[in-house]
Design a protein around this motif. Structure first.
Motif, PDB file in Angstrom:
ATOM      1  N   SER A 151       0.839  -1.202   0.000  1.00  0.00           N
ATOM      2  CA  SER A 151       0.000   0.000   0.000  1.00  0.00           C
ATOM      3  C   SER A 151       0.870   1.246   0.000  1.00  0.00           C
ATOM      4  O   SER A 151       2.083   1.190   0.228  1.00  0.00           O
ATOM      5  CB  SER A 151      -0.909  -0.003   1.232  1.00  0.00           C
ATOM      6  OG  SER A 151      -0.138   0.219   2.409  1.00  0.00           O
ATOM      7  N   ASP A 152       0.239   2.389  -0.219  1.00  0.00           N
ATOM      8  CA  ASP A 152       0.964   3.662  -0.248  1.00  0.00           C
ATOM      9  C   ASP A 152       1.520   4.047   1.124  1.00  0.00           C
ATOM     10  O   ASP A 152       2.299   5.001   1.221  1.00  0.00           O
ATOM     11  CB  ASP A 152       0.054   4.778  -0.759  1.00  0.00           C
ATOM     12  CG  ASP A 152      -0.250   4.643  -2.245  1.00  0.00           C
ATOM     13  OD1 ASP A 152       0.446   3.870  -2.924  1.00  0.00           O
ATOM     14  OD2 ASP A 152      -1.199   5.306  -2.710  1.00  0.00           O
ATOM     15  N   ARG A 194      10.199   5.087  -2.495  1.00  0.00           N
ATOM     16  CA  ARG A 194       9.114   5.652  -3.299  1.00  0.00           C
ATOM     17  C   ARG A 194       9.438   7.120  -3.614  1.00  0.00           C
ATOM     18  O   ARG A 194       9.721   7.905  -2.693  1.00  0.00           O
ATOM     19  CB  ARG A 194       7.798   5.540  -2.546  1.00  0.00           C
ATOM     20  CG  ARG A 194       6.559   5.673  -3.421  1.00  0.00           C
ATOM     21  CD  ARG A 194       5.290   5.597  -2.601  1.00  0.00           C
ATOM     22  NE  ARG A 194       5.061   4.295  -1.992  1.00  0.00           N
ATOM     23  CZ  ARG A 194       4.497   3.268  -2.609  1.00  0.00           C
ATOM     24  NH1 ARG A 194       4.102   3.399  -3.887  1.00  0.00           N
ATOM     25  NH2 ARG A 194       4.295   2.123  -1.986  1.00  0.00           N
ATOM     26  N   SER A 225       7.670   9.628  -4.391  1.00  0.00           N
ATOM     27  CA  SER A 225       6.793  10.620  -3.765  1.00  0.00           C
ATOM     28  C   SER A 225       7.230  10.932  -2.337  1.00  0.00           C
ATOM     29  O   SER A 225       7.024  12.048  -1.846  1.00  0.00           O
ATOM     30  CB  SER A 225       5.343  10.127  -3.788  1.00  0.00           C
ATOM     31  OG  SER A 225       5.215   8.883  -3.115  1.00  0.00           O
ATOM     32  N   TYR A 229       6.181   6.938   7.294  1.00  0.00           N
ATOM     33  CA  TYR A 229       5.913   5.817   6.393  1.00  0.00           C
ATOM     34  C   TYR A 229       6.422   4.510   6.982  1.00  0.00           C
ATOM     35  O   TYR A 229       7.345   4.487   7.788  1.00  0.00           O
ATOM     36  CB  TYR A 229       6.585   6.056   5.033  1.00  0.00           C
ATOM     37  CG  TYR A 229       5.958   7.171   4.247  1.00  0.00           C
ATOM     38  CD1 TYR A 229       4.842   6.943   3.442  1.00  0.00           C
ATOM     39  CD2 TYR A 229       6.481   8.456   4.306  1.00  0.00           C
ATOM     40  CE1 TYR A 229       4.262   7.977   2.719  1.00  0.00           C
ATOM     41  CE2 TYR A 229       5.905   9.496   3.593  1.00  0.00           C
ATOM     42  CZ  TYR A 229       4.795   9.248   2.805  1.00  0.00           C
ATOM     43  OH  TYR A 229       4.226  10.271   2.095  1.00  0.00           O
TER      44      TYR A 229
END
Length: 315
Positions: free
Chosen positions: A95-96, A154, A156, A183
């Motif tokens: 997942s993000d 990632r 982002s 995160y």
């Protein structure tokens, strides 16, 4: 260095953007890179006229990058042929909330001969010790446990953080703190990277009076203080600060030790041992030569940080 570049260019996953930043190398590095670029015109190369530091060099590459995932690779280290493919597959299943994926690594010597693994292996080739995964922020505060070049990040997340902090002399602890509090991290239990051990270790740099590593570490500890979420995290940070106070004594960074002690005092009353170490710093005892002799003769030597930055970007 050429071996590191070739390990990227021969990946089983082909949709890769390779960005090379050279920080004013004085050996044959630039000539080798130019030969690689002639063979692979899509490789992007920036030759800095002066050494801008690793964090600024990485951000130069990040600015040019267009991919979804990023690998920060040193010129000494090697990607195994399926490294990127296997990490992309694993990342796409997450997942993000996951910002970083990392794996095990094998350490090799200057000749490429295997030495040992970052996490020791069992009979099935899996890590025989528990490896933090998920919310790893407390473990990041507690100790070094991630082999940096195994990470895939990632894009982002890097954008949200503004890349690496260019005011610092090294990048990983700061990145782990700032990203780990926001995160989750995922541990991929396989060896996908070879990390080369070479002379001039980071521990030797930390021990050298006047180095900027402990100063940068102090800045990161202040960031962690502001980011901490509960008392357990403050307690863990306090224990880490106590170790940095000892390092300041060894490196004869006496004023910095007092500043670390002041930060520690915001969390707890320093214990007697810490106060004794700070007192020795106030007395400015010249013990650095003894400590560096110990490091040179009795300490295992971790990898050196190179002046070549490779941004491997996965669209």
């Amino acid at each position: 260095m050429e071996e590191a570049l070739r390990s990227v260019l021969t990946q089983s996953y082909r949709n890769i953007e390779l960005i090379i930043i050279d920080n004013a190398s004085t050996d044959q590095t630039v000539a080798i890179i130019k030969r690689i670029v002639r063979e692979h015109p899509r490789v992007k190369f920036i030759a800095n006229p002066e050494n801008r530091g690793l964090c600024k060099a990485f951000n130069q590459g990040l600015y040019l990058a267009r991919g979804k995932y990023v690998i920060d690779l040193s010129g000494d280290d090697l990607l195994l042929p399926q490294r990127i493919e296997r990490q992309v597959v694993a990342f796409e299943r997450l997942s993000d909330s996951y910002g970083v994926l990392f794996s095990n690594a094998r350490y090799i010597d200057t000749h490429g001969e295997p030495l040992h693994e970052h996490y020791p292996l069992d009979s099935k080739g899996k890590a025989k010790v528990p490896v933090p995964s998920g919310d790893v922020y407390k473990e990041i505060l507690r100790k070094y446990f991630i082999c940096t070049p195994t990470m895939m990040i990632r894009r982002s997340v890097l954008d949200e953080l503004g890349g690496y902090d260019e005011s610092l002399s090294y990048e990983d602890f700061d990145f782990w703190v700032r990203s780990g509090v926001r995160y989750r991290y995922f541990y991929q239990d396989e060896i996908l990277t070879h990390k080369r051990i070479v002379p001039h270790s980071l521990s030797g740099e930390v021990a050298r009076p006047g180095n900027q590593i402990l100063e940068s570490t102090y800045a990161v500890c202040n960031k962690a203080y502001d980011l901490n979420r509960d008392q357990e995290e403050f307690d863990i940070l306090a224990a880490r600060i106590r170790t940095f106070i000892r390092k300041c004594l060894y490196a004869q960074e006496f004023e910095l030790a007092v500043r670390f002690r002041k930060l520690l005092n915001y969390i707890e009353d320093p214990d007697l041992l810490t106060e004794a170490i700070v007192l020795l710093c106030r007395l400015r005892l010249p013990i650095n030569g003894i400590y560096r002799f110990y490091l040179a003769n009795f300490q295992k030597k971790p990898p050196r940080r190179k002046d070549l930055a490779l941004d491997v970007v996965v669209p």
